[in-house]
Design an enzyme around this catalytic site. Structure first.
Site, PDB file in Angstrom:
ATOM      1  N   ASP A   8       0.788  -1.250   0.000  1.00 34.46           N
ATOM      2  CA  ASP A   8       0.000   0.000   0.000  1.00 34.46           C
ATOM      3  C   ASP A   8       0.816   1.295   0.000  1.00 34.46           C
ATOM      4  O   ASP A   8       0.480   2.229   0.758  1.00 34.46           O
ATOM      5  CB  ASP A   8      -0.976  -0.003   1.204  1.00 34.46           C
ATOM      6  N   ASP A  46      -4.589  -0.797  -1.773  1.00 34.92           N
ATOM      7  CA  ASP A  46      -5.886  -0.685  -1.138  1.00 34.92           C
ATOM      8  C   ASP A  46      -6.791  -0.077  -2.224  1.00 34.92           C
ATOM      9  O   ASP A  46      -6.412   0.922  -2.852  1.00 34.92           O
ATOM     10  CB  ASP A  46      -5.726   0.264   0.064  1.00 34.92           C
ATOM     11  N   HIS A  48     -10.679   0.624  -2.781  1.00 38.13           N
ATOM     12  CA  HIS A  48     -12.059   0.591  -2.282  1.00 38.13           C
ATOM     13  C   HIS A  48     -13.056   1.206  -3.258  1.00 38.13           C
ATOM     14  O   HIS A  48     -12.778   2.257  -3.848  1.00 38.13           O
ATOM     15  CB  HIS A  48     -12.151   1.372  -0.968  1.00 38.13           C
ATOM     16  N   HIS A  52     -17.391   2.717   0.580  1.00 42.58           N
ATOM     17  CA  HIS A  52     -16.923   1.462   1.203  1.00 42.58           C
ATOM     18  C   HIS A  52     -17.259   1.415   2.692  1.00 42.58           C
ATOM     19  O   HIS A  52     -17.267   2.442   3.385  1.00 42.58           O
ATOM     20  CB  HIS A  52     -15.397   1.334   1.008  1.00 42.58           C
ATOM     21  N   HIS A  80     -10.678   6.887   1.489  1.00 39.04           N
ATOM     22  CA  HIS A  80      -9.293   6.780   1.012  1.00 39.04           C
ATOM     23  C   HIS A  80      -9.202   5.700  -0.060  1.00 39.04           C
ATOM     24  O   HIS A  80     -10.013   4.767  -0.083  1.00 39.04           O
ATOM     25  CB  HIS A  80      -8.332   6.442   2.170  1.00 39.04           C
ATOM     26  N   LYS A 105      -6.933  -5.011  -3.083  1.00 41.79           N
ATOM     27  CA  LYS A 105      -7.707  -5.586  -1.972  1.00 41.79           C
ATOM     28  C   LYS A 105      -8.631  -4.529  -1.390  1.00 41.79           C
ATOM     29  O   LYS A 105      -8.433  -3.339  -1.624  1.00 41.79           O
ATOM     30  CB  LYS A 105      -6.740  -6.098  -0.898  1.00 41.79           C
ATOM     31  N   CYS A 150      -2.048  -2.840   7.577  1.00 36.55           N
ATOM     32  CA  CYS A 150      -1.907  -3.761   6.438  1.00 36.55           C
ATOM     33  C   CYS A 150      -0.614  -4.567   6.484  1.00 36.55           C
ATOM     34  O   CYS A 150      -0.608  -5.742   6.108  1.00 36.55           O
ATOM     35  CB  CYS A 150      -2.082  -3.002   5.138  1.00 36.55           C
TER      36      CYS A 150
END
Ligand code: VGL
Ligand code: ZN
Length: 199
Positions: A8, A46, A48, A52, A80, A105, A150
């Site tokens: 990330d 990351d 989303h 989310h 984010h 993810k 993470c």
């Protein structure tokens, strides 16, 4: 065979981003210095969808609050890493040339995913473990953001999946929300035979 997994390193986790991690940019030159030295280098994003379930705004709440979800407690964050937004892009100075595998993810509207391996229900797979195993990877080195989220969950899942696991301690930074979470995460990782190395 050793793999590097860059977690990330995205604009929203860097200075000026929606969920800026203190000192985040300092990891970029450290990662760039070693990322060509591995048999395989992978990176996560990351990623989303708008609205989310991990976004405080989706619940009319303020970031930092924890709510209960079927998958367990969920910390609420500012919006984010929205799919396709500039905040979800990799940091512009991260060298992506050695990266041959990118895992995205947190893509399911109703489930968060801190770990690169398993989503936050701790059972839905991202496919990464099987992918690494099929390529002959036995040891993973983790770097990136954030140490206490993470990176932490990825490291714990890597051990559980049977990989020898190391965290590159000079190439990770944490959010430290709540206060003390970086120290707690490092302690737990050490207790779970996760190595800490400087590269
Ligand atoms: C992360 C909070 C929310 C991380 C991702 O990359 O550590 N933290 N989403
Ligand atoms: Zn997230």
């Amino acid at each position: 065979m050793d793999a590097l997994i860059i977690i990330d390193v995205q604009n929203d986790f860097c200075t000026g981003g929606a969920l800026a991690v203190p000192g985040s940019e300092e990891v970029v030159p450290r990662i760039n210095a070693v990322s060509s030295n591995f048999a395989l280098t992978a990176a996560t994003q990351d990623w989303h969808p708008p609205g989310h379930i991990s976004f405080a705004s989706a619940h009319g709440e303020t970031p930092g609050k924890t709510i209960g979800l079927p998958s367990g407690p969920q910390m609420l964050w500012p919006d984010h890493c929205v799919q396709g937004s500039p905040g979800a892009d990799f940091h512009p100075e991260l060298n992506l040339k050695p990266v041959s595998l990118i895992i995205r993810k947190g893509t399911r509207p109703k489930m968060d995913s801190y770990s690169a391996f398993l989503e936050n229900d701790h059972s839905t797979s991202t496919g990464l473990a099987a992918c690494l195993k099929s390529l002959g990877v036995t040891k993973v080195f983790l770097c990136g953001l954030a140490t206490d989220y993470c990176v932490y969950f990825s490291a714990m899942d890597a051990v559980a999946a049977g990989f020898e696991t190391a965290v590159i301690e000079n190439a990770v930074r944490g959010v430290n929300i709540p206060e003390g979470s970086i120290t707690a995460a490092v302690e737990t990782m050490k207790k779970n035979s996760i190595q800490f190395v400087k590269l």
